[in-house]
Design a protein around this motif. Structure first.
Motif, PDB file in Angstrom:
ATOM      1  N   ALA A 223     -35.441  -6.380 -47.688  1.00  0.00           N
ATOM      2  CA  ALA A 223     -35.560  -4.970 -48.061  1.00  0.00           C
ATOM      3  C   ALA A 223     -36.380  -4.188 -47.063  1.00  0.00           C
ATOM      4  CB  ALA A 223     -36.181  -4.853 -49.459  1.00  0.00           C
ATOM      5  N   ALA A 224     -37.090  -4.901 -46.178  1.00  0.00           N
ATOM      6  CA  ALA A 224     -37.891  -4.191 -45.166  1.00  0.00           C
ATOM      7  C   ALA A 224     -36.989  -3.416 -44.211  1.00  0.00           C
ATOM      8  CB  ALA A 224     -38.743  -5.193 -44.407  1.00  0.00           C
ATOM      9  N   GLU A 225     -35.747  -3.827 -44.091  1.00  0.00           N
ATOM     10  CA  GLU A 225     -34.825  -3.116 -43.191  1.00  0.00           C
ATOM     11  C   GLU A 225     -34.164  -1.909 -43.858  1.00  0.00           C
ATOM     12  OE1 GLU A 225     -34.470  -6.672 -43.265  1.00  0.00           O
ATOM     13  OE2 GLU A 225     -35.686  -6.800 -41.434  1.00  0.00           O
ATOM     14  N   ARG A 226     -34.346  -1.731 -45.183  1.00  0.00           N
ATOM     15  CA  ARG A 226     -33.625  -0.663 -45.867  1.00  0.00           C
ATOM     16  C   ARG A 226     -33.944   0.730 -45.307  1.00  0.00           C
ATOM     17  NH1 ARG A 226     -31.368  -0.274 -51.127  1.00  0.00           N
ATOM     18  NH2 ARG A 226     -32.303  -2.274 -51.681  1.00  0.00           N
ATOM     19  N   PRO A 227     -35.223   1.101 -45.134  1.00  0.00           N
ATOM     20  CA  PRO A 227     -35.511   2.452 -44.638  1.00  0.00           C
ATOM     21  C   PRO A 227     -34.839   2.756 -43.313  1.00  0.00           C
ATOM     22  CG  PRO A 227     -37.500   1.448 -45.494  1.00  0.00           C
ATOM     23  CD  PRO A 227     -36.462   0.372 -45.424  1.00  0.00           C
ATOM     24  N   ALA A 228     -34.860   1.773 -42.396  1.00  0.00           N
ATOM     25  CA  ALA A 228     -34.236   2.013 -41.087  1.00  0.00           C
ATOM     26  C   ALA A 228     -32.722   2.183 -41.245  1.00  0.00           C
ATOM     27  CB  ALA A 228     -34.564   0.867 -40.146  1.00  0.00           C
ATOM     28  N   ASN A 229     -32.105   1.418 -42.115  1.00  0.00           N
ATOM     29  CA  ASN A 229     -30.654   1.537 -42.328  1.00  0.00           C
ATOM     30  C   ASN A 229     -30.301   2.861 -43.021  1.00  0.00           C
ATOM     31  OD1 ASN A 229     -30.224  -0.962 -41.130  1.00  0.00           O
ATOM     32  ND2 ASN A 229     -30.215  -2.070 -43.081  1.00  0.00           N
ATOM     33  N   ASP A 230     -31.109   3.243 -43.992  1.00  0.00           N
ATOM     34  CA  ASP A 230     -30.833   4.515 -44.658  1.00  0.00           C
ATOM     35  C   ASP A 230     -30.887   5.675 -43.670  1.00  0.00           C
ATOM     36  OD1 ASP A 230     -30.431   3.246 -47.045  1.00  0.00           O
ATOM     37  OD2 ASP A 230     -32.436   3.687 -47.860  1.00  0.00           O
ATOM     38  N   ALA A 231     -31.811   5.591 -42.729  1.00  0.00           N
ATOM     39  CA  ALA A 231     -31.927   6.659 -41.733  1.00  0.00           C
ATOM     40  C   ALA A 231     -30.668   6.755 -40.881  1.00  0.00           C
ATOM     41  CB  ALA A 231     -33.153   6.418 -40.876  1.00  0.00           C
ATOM     42  N   LYS A 232     -30.020   5.667 -40.701  1.00  0.00           N
ATOM     43  CA  LYS A 232     -28.774   5.653 -39.921  1.00  0.00           C
ATOM     44  C   LYS A 232     -27.553   5.983 -40.790  1.00  0.00           C
ATOM     45  CE  LYS A 232     -30.464   2.023 -36.801  1.00  0.00           C
ATOM     46  NZ  LYS A 232     -30.226   0.622 -36.312  1.00  0.00           N
ATOM     47  N   GLY A 233     -27.730   6.062 -42.116  1.00  0.00           N
ATOM     48  CA  GLY A 233     -26.596   6.272 -43.003  1.00  0.00           C
ATOM     49  C   GLY A 233     -25.917   5.001 -43.425  1.00  0.00           C
TER      50      GLY A 233
END
Length: 271
Positions: A223-233
């Motif tokens: 889940a640590a990667e979620r914010p970065a992925n959300d920023a990319k859509g």
């Protein structure tokens, strides 16, 4: 009164003046007989009768000759119809020229029957859909060739050494590459653009979006990667649009990312 002089008496063999005794004389008891050998007659044998018979025969012969000539003329006219040349004419019935027989039509070539078990290729004109689940790769690389022919597998596992020995062009021929250095990561063969969830997916629209692509990779383990992925859509329902190494248009829809399990479920359409 003295009687008129009647002239000298006729000499022997000389006929007296006046009507000839043979003129208009018809032999008495003259009988004709018609037989197979001709015509015969019987009559008294006197000079007058003979002369009358000869005169009659001459008249009959003349009439018969005229009749024969007329019959011959009629026969010639009948034998030579109008329009037919008397010389060089072909005898026998007229036979029309034979018509050439029509050439037989070539037999139709049966169309090849497609194999129902074969999947359509990207170049066949219709879209091709596949579903994938990406897992954590413990070692090496998982290479995914989305525009591969039907007789080749879409996914292949290679070691680190094999990957390092490949050229940059070979690496980019795969649309998706999964590895775990330093974390489970998806690397795209070409830059991709993201379409939001619910967007209308078409070949033309996805190709146009891919031209402005900016995304090359993303991580998916925790889940640590979620914010970065959300920023990319990059989230559930969104779609990545890119082009393959062979020019095919590919839409990679994210069906699910269950973080902390290290999985990504994808529904892929290839045009």
């Amino acid at each position: 009164m003295t009687a008129p002089d009647s002239g000298h008496p006729p000499h022997d063999g000389e006929q007296p003046d006046g009507p000839h005794p043979d003129e208009g004389h018809v032999p008495e008891r003259m009988t004709f007989h018609a037989g197979r050998d001709g015509v015969s007659w019987e009559a008294p044998d006197t000079p007058a009768d003979r002369r009358a018979i000869l005169l009659s025969l001459a008249i009959v012969g003349t009439v018969a000759t005229i009749a024969v000539l007329a019959m011959n003329a009629a026969g010639i006219i009948t034998a030579l119809p109008i329009g037919v040349k008397p010389s060089g004419a072909v005898t026998g019935p007229h036979v029309p020229p034979a018509r050439p027989s029509p050439e037989p039509a070539p037999a139709p070539t049966p169309a090849p029957v497609p194999d129902p078990s074969a999947e359509p290729s990207p170049s066949a004109g219709g879209p091709r859909t596949v579903s994938f689940q990406l897992d954590v790769v413990s070692s090496g690389y998982e290479l995914i060739d989305l525009d591969a022919p039907n007789d080749r597998p879409l996914s292949t596992l290679v070691t680190d050494d094999d990957w390092n020995a490949m050229s940059e062009a070979d690496r980019e021929s795969y649309e998706l590459v999964v590895h775990d250095h330093p974390a489970p990561t998806v690397v795209l063969g070409n830059l991709a653009a993201v379409l939001p969830a619910g967007a209308d997916l078409t070949e033309a629209g996805c190709r146009e979006a891919a031209r402005a692509g900016t995304i090359k990779s993303f991580r998916y383990w925790t889940a640590a990667e979620r914010p970065a992925n959300d920023a990319k859509g990059i989230r559930v329902g969104s779609t990545l649009c890119l082009t393959s190494s062979k020019g095919a248009v590919i839409a990679v829809r994210i069906a699910d990312i269950p973080y902390d399990l290290g999985l990504v479920r994808l529904d892929i359409t290839i045009w």
